[in-house]
Design a protein around this motif. Sequence first.
Motif, PDB file in Angstrom:
ATOM      1  N   ASP A 700     -11.802 -16.971  15.602  1.00  0.00           N
ATOM      2  CA  ASP A 700     -12.436 -16.098  16.246  1.00  0.00           C
ATOM      3  C   ASP A 700     -13.568 -15.704  15.225  1.00  0.00           C
ATOM      4  O   ASP A 700     -14.631 -15.200  15.459  1.00  0.00           O
ATOM      5  CB  ASP A 700     -11.616 -14.738  16.395  1.00  0.00           C
ATOM      6  N   ALA A 701     -13.436 -16.055  14.030  1.00  0.00           N
ATOM      7  CA  ALA A 701     -14.534 -15.742  13.153  1.00  0.00           C
ATOM      8  C   ALA A 701     -15.786 -16.512  12.951  1.00  0.00           C
ATOM      9  O   ALA A 701     -16.868 -15.779  12.662  1.00  0.00           O
ATOM     10  CB  ALA A 701     -13.989 -16.131  11.569  1.00  0.00           C
ATOM     11  N   ASN A 702     -15.639 -17.502  13.739  1.00  0.00           N
ATOM     12  CA  ASN A 702     -16.764 -18.320  14.173  1.00  0.00           C
ATOM     13  C   ASN A 702     -17.683 -17.567  14.853  1.00  0.00           C
ATOM     14  O   ASN A 702     -19.203 -17.778  15.104  1.00  0.00           O
ATOM     15  CB  ASN A 702     -16.495 -19.799  14.420  1.00  0.00           C
ATOM     16  N   TYR A 703     -17.329 -16.518  15.886  1.00  0.00           N
ATOM     17  CA  TYR A 703     -18.033 -16.044  16.930  1.00  0.00           C
ATOM     18  C   TYR A 703     -18.362 -14.551  16.755  1.00  0.00           C
ATOM     19  O   TYR A 703     -18.932 -13.900  17.492  1.00  0.00           O
ATOM     20  CB  TYR A 703     -17.323 -16.399  18.241  1.00  0.00           C
ATOM     21  N   ARG A 704     -17.699 -14.025  15.894  1.00  0.00           N
ATOM     22  CA  ARG A 704     -17.567 -12.356  15.568  1.00  0.00           C
ATOM     23  C   ARG A 704     -19.054 -12.195  14.945  1.00  0.00           C
ATOM     24  O   ARG A 704     -19.376 -13.065  14.223  1.00  0.00           O
ATOM     25  CB  ARG A 704     -16.666 -12.115  14.690  1.00  0.00           C
ATOM     26  N   GLY A 705     -19.883 -11.197  15.408  1.00  0.00           N
ATOM     27  CA  GLY A 705     -20.927 -10.883  14.892  1.00  0.00           C
ATOM     28  C   GLY A 705     -22.245 -11.448  15.665  1.00  0.00           C
ATOM     29  O   GLY A 705     -23.149 -11.221  15.534  1.00  0.00           O
TER      30      GLY A 705
END
Length: 777
Positions: A700-705
Amino acid sequence: MQISVNLRQQIAKMCCKSNAMWKPLTSSSGQQQQQQQQHPVVPTGNTQCHGQAQRHNCNRNNKIQQHFLGRICALVFFVMIALNQMDTAAAGLREGLSGILESCANEGEEVQIQGIQNSKCFKCTCQNGFVKCDKSCPSIDDCYLLDSKSNDTCCRKCKGCIYRGVPYASGAEWSDPDEPCKTYKCIASVVTETTQKCYSQCDDNQLTAPRPGECCPTCQGCKINGQTVAEGQEVVASIDDRCLVCQCGGNKLSCAKKTCPILQCPKTKQKQLPNECCPRCTEQREFVVVKGKCIFNNKLYYDKTQFTPDRCTNCTCLNGTSICQRATCPILECAPEFQEEDGCCPRCIVAEVRSECTAQGVTYMNNETWDMGPCRSCRCIGGNIRCSEVRCPQVKCRPNEELKVPPGECCPKCLETAGTCTVFGDPHFKTFDGKFFSFQGSCKYLLAADCYGRNFSIRLTNDGRGTRRSSWPKTVTLKLGGLRINLGQKLRVKVNGTRVTLPYADYSSSSEIGHGHNVSIERLAEGGIMLRTELGLSIEWDGNNFLQVSVPAKYKRQLCGLCGNYNGSGRDDLTSRNGHSHSDDEVWHFANSWKVGGTKSCSRLRDNIVVQPTCNKRKPNFYCRPLRISEVFGNCDSRLNPKNYIDSCRMDVCECPTGSCHCDSFAAYAHECRRLGVQLPDWRAATNCPMGSWRRNATDANYRGNSFYGDPSLLKGGGGAGGAYKARRRKQQQHELQLQHQRRQQNELQENEYIKKHVPNKFLRPRAPARTPPPIH
């Protein structure tokens, strides 16, 4: 802006109070006198004149009054014209269909739309997932005088003509039965009358006299300058005189020249294209209907009035139609540089007659012919070069066709585009006829094959990748005669079991040296590999799970497999091996009928057939959101409906082993947009979906922000702090686990019941016997 009919009538009545209202619009003083004789001027006002001096003053005042009223009415007339043009433009905007694009499933089929006003005027078809409607009306781009708009007709029409009491549509052309060489043509309420001139290139012994009702003799055999003319085709006999046209009919060639039709528009509103004989009008106008009178070049003429638009044309207004006579200029044998104007037509200047011609450094003798390509051929005539050129008709292609010039031919034709079948993601299929379906079997299947000629077959092997319900394309195998090409993961390629490096080519036709087929495999700049064969078959593979097969139109109605039968209709694409057609709810029956390779080719012991993936709806909403944003894919959503790709994305993210499965649907949608000619921005950078996403796992961190994915709190249902929130969250998670367990049990029951009822035993792999021995008593 609109002008009402009542207002128009009031203005006309007001102007008609002066019988001299149209004086400024007539073409000559003689015509003015004629109209004054037909309609005597009646003084306005109540003043009575007595005596010579008073009569002189009254006459002078009346003339001033008449002149003033005439100018006012002329001004009002042109104001009415301008208002009508604005009304016409506004009506044009209202005629089109507007609103939200409607989705559709049956690609290429006609769609009946209910609730649209004048729906009979539109033909709607399913194109790229959208209902596209077109108004099939004849072109009026070069019509200067439009007919009044009628509520019971679909199309705007160019104003027609009435000749000898018979109505003719604009564009109609006819001849006099008693004098077949005299022709008539109607263009926007103007009839052009002329006498055509005949022409022939063949010898007298090949000439056939005209039959009754025909004007010109014909030449045996449809050839001009040594070039064959196809049946029904028209050829310009001389590129220096494009009004001289020949036509083939019944293996006979007839050539004639006609004058150009008289146009309604002024010279300043006319244009002539380089390869055309006659000029065209550049504007459209709708004039106020004046019964019994003629409108010509923005001027109004009374019935039976004669006028001359130019020195070579004589016209007469009869029953609202301008009848014009213009002579056809003679056919000249000299080149344009040896011509001069002689009144209305050019003539040849006396020049030296030569017996040879020179073209592009080559000398040709008199009457010798040569080709200048598939469209043009030339002949040497008395030292002058006369070239003929094929006249290509205008064609409009259907959505599944493209305009191309076949090799060795002159004119473009509508050729069917190659059929494409696409496989992507978990896996989703788009057949050759545009049918979408999803099937998560984990075995080997016949994807596409020539089931009649047996020239090739393509097999697809799916891999479950350790999941319970999902699968992805793993390898693609092409069998082509004695050649077997395997396209595997990470762009590995094997030919007949031996791994090869790219680019690879096998152009040998000898079975002793090569494999007897012309095949090439190369890497693509945008990633992936492309396999091409001499059959016109091509396969694109990205080394992960995207696959696209293209076949030429010659294989239509000859294919079978998961990609369908390629017959132009997607309704019967779910046809199994035994010929039975299945519904969308029976995809598993259809797909498993094309299973090949036995149970050893399956990565799961048993596929969960009817179980749909279950996951939190917020997760698909987060990951699939970029497909709903137009700017990410260059506003492609106006050309290609993203609905099927959104549905595929929502299914893929529910059971994704890599965390980047949504990128598969993005890549498939972008590939189809590019194939339709859409200029795409860097969508991969915008969505954090780099090429070769199979090389890494994503979280998920790859697409947050990323703003295109939206609020990341959707993944977890929001954030917060404190014991109360944690307790509520723990209770919510326990409730979700209970619901998932219940759904899983219900799915297993449905699956077992479905298998017992519908699945043949030969498709089921028996369970291995228990290895624990029975107890000893």
